[in-house]
Motif scaffolding. Structure first.
Motif, mmCIF file in Angstrom:
data_model
loop_
_atom_site.group_PDB
_atom_site.id
_atom_site.type_symbol
_atom_site.label_atom_id
_atom_site.label_comp_id
_atom_site.label_asym_id
_atom_site.label_seq_id
_atom_site.Cartn_x
_atom_site.Cartn_y
_atom_site.Cartn_z
ATOM 1 N N VAL A 53 14.671 27.942 53.159
ATOM 2 C CA VAL A 53 13.791 27.745 52.006
ATOM 3 C C VAL A 53 14.703 27.260 50.891
ATOM 4 O O VAL A 53 15.664 27.949 50.530
ATOM 5 N N ALA A 54 14.417 26.075 50.358
ATOM 6 C CA ALA A 54 15.291 25.499 49.332
ATOM 7 C C ALA A 54 14.483 24.967 48.164
ATOM 8 O O ALA A 54 13.374 24.443 48.329
ATOM 9 N N VAL B 198 17.463 29.305 48.823
ATOM 10 C CA VAL B 198 17.107 30.610 48.270
ATOM 11 C C VAL B 198 16.816 31.639 49.363
ATOM 12 O O VAL B 198 16.830 32.834 49.095
ATOM 13 N N ALA B 199 16.562 31.161 50.573
ATOM 14 C CA ALA B 199 16.321 32.087 51.689
ATOM 15 C C ALA B 199 16.594 31.370 53.002
ATOM 16 O O ALA B 199 16.447 30.155 53.113
ATOM 17 N N THR B 200 17.021 32.153 53.976
ATOM 18 C CA THR B 200 17.168 31.670 55.342
ATOM 19 C C THR B 200 16.499 32.680 56.263
ATOM 20 O O THR B 200 16.285 33.837 55.886
ATOM 21 N N TYR C 106 9.149 24.369 46.802
ATOM 22 C CA TYR C 106 10.194 24.700 47.769
ATOM 23 C C TYR C 106 10.024 23.841 49.013
ATOM 24 O O TYR C 106 8.907 23.564 49.437
ATOM 25 N N ILE C 107 11.153 23.459 49.593
ATOM 26 C CA ILE C 107 11.167 22.740 50.867
ATOM 27 C C ILE C 107 11.471 23.758 51.951
ATOM 28 O O ILE C 107 12.499 24.455 51.903
ATOM 29 N N LEU C 108 10.587 23.850 52.917
ATOM 30 C CA LEU C 108 10.729 24.755 54.052
ATOM 31 C C LEU C 108 11.080 23.921 55.275
ATOM 32 O O LEU C 108 10.439 22.896 55.531
ATOM 33 N N ARG C 109 12.071 24.346 56.013
ATOM 34 C CA ARG C 109 12.505 23.601 57.207
ATOM 35 C C ARG C 109 12.775 24.585 58.331
ATOM 36 O O ARG C 109 13.429 25.602 58.119
ATOM 37 N N GLU D 18 6.375 21.430 52.201
ATOM 38 C CA GLU D 18 6.613 21.788 50.814
ATOM 39 C C GLU D 18 5.621 22.875 50.464
ATOM 40 O O GLU D 18 4.480 22.869 50.938
ATOM 41 N N HIS D 19 6.064 23.832 49.639
ATOM 42 C CA HIS D 19 5.168 24.936 49.291
ATOM 43 C C HIS D 19 5.488 25.443 47.892
ATOM 44 O O HIS D 19 6.659 25.528 47.504
#
Length: 138
Positions: free
Chosen positions: A102-103, A109-111, A82-85, A25-26
């Motif tokens: 990035v969600a 919101v980003a891939t 944001y959740i980063l995976r 998470e960020h």
């Protein structure tokens, strides 16, 4: 800039495993501003590159970024969680193909997609030695 624990401007990701993925998470803050209220795309890319590094480390691999492609679908806003995976998509010899998202809540919101090349520890120590030689010869 990204992962150094002693860097006060670093992102200091706290990464955990989720199956074969790594997740963090960020919250982007004023240090990352690109436009008012929005994170700079380079800051987002830095965090994702760092997340990929954690993925490789968890796999027991060292690697360097060969390519990193970001797809920004919506502004990454400051102050939001944001959740980063990230995950490994494919390994082809020394090349490791990765993907990340990035969600915010359920909105992506980003891939990102990246290719890393596996290296051994000597790659980094040789680069440092070379840089030291260059500085001392000036």
């Amino acid at each position: 800039m990204g992962c150094g624990p002693d860097n006060p401007h670093g992102h200091h990701l706290q990464v955990r495993r989720d199956g074969q993925d790594v997740v963090a998470e960020h919250v982007f803050d004023e240090r990352h501003v690109g436009a008012p209220g929005i994170a700079h795309g380079g800051a987002v890319a830095t965090v994702i590159d760092d997340l990929f590094g954690f993925l490789l480390y968890g796999m027991g691999s060292l690697g360097v970024t060969r390519s990193l492609q970001m797809d920004y679908r919506a502004p990454v806003l400051l102050g939001r969680n944001y959740i980063l995976r990230a995950r490994l998509v494919e390994r082809d010899g020394r090349k490791m193909h990765t993907a990340a998202t990035v969600a915010h809540e359920t909105n992506f919101v980003a891939t990102a997609r990246a290719v890393f090349v596996a290296v051994d520890l000597g790659h980094f120590t040789e680069a440092l030695s070379s840089a030291d030689r260059d500085r001392s010869s000036r």
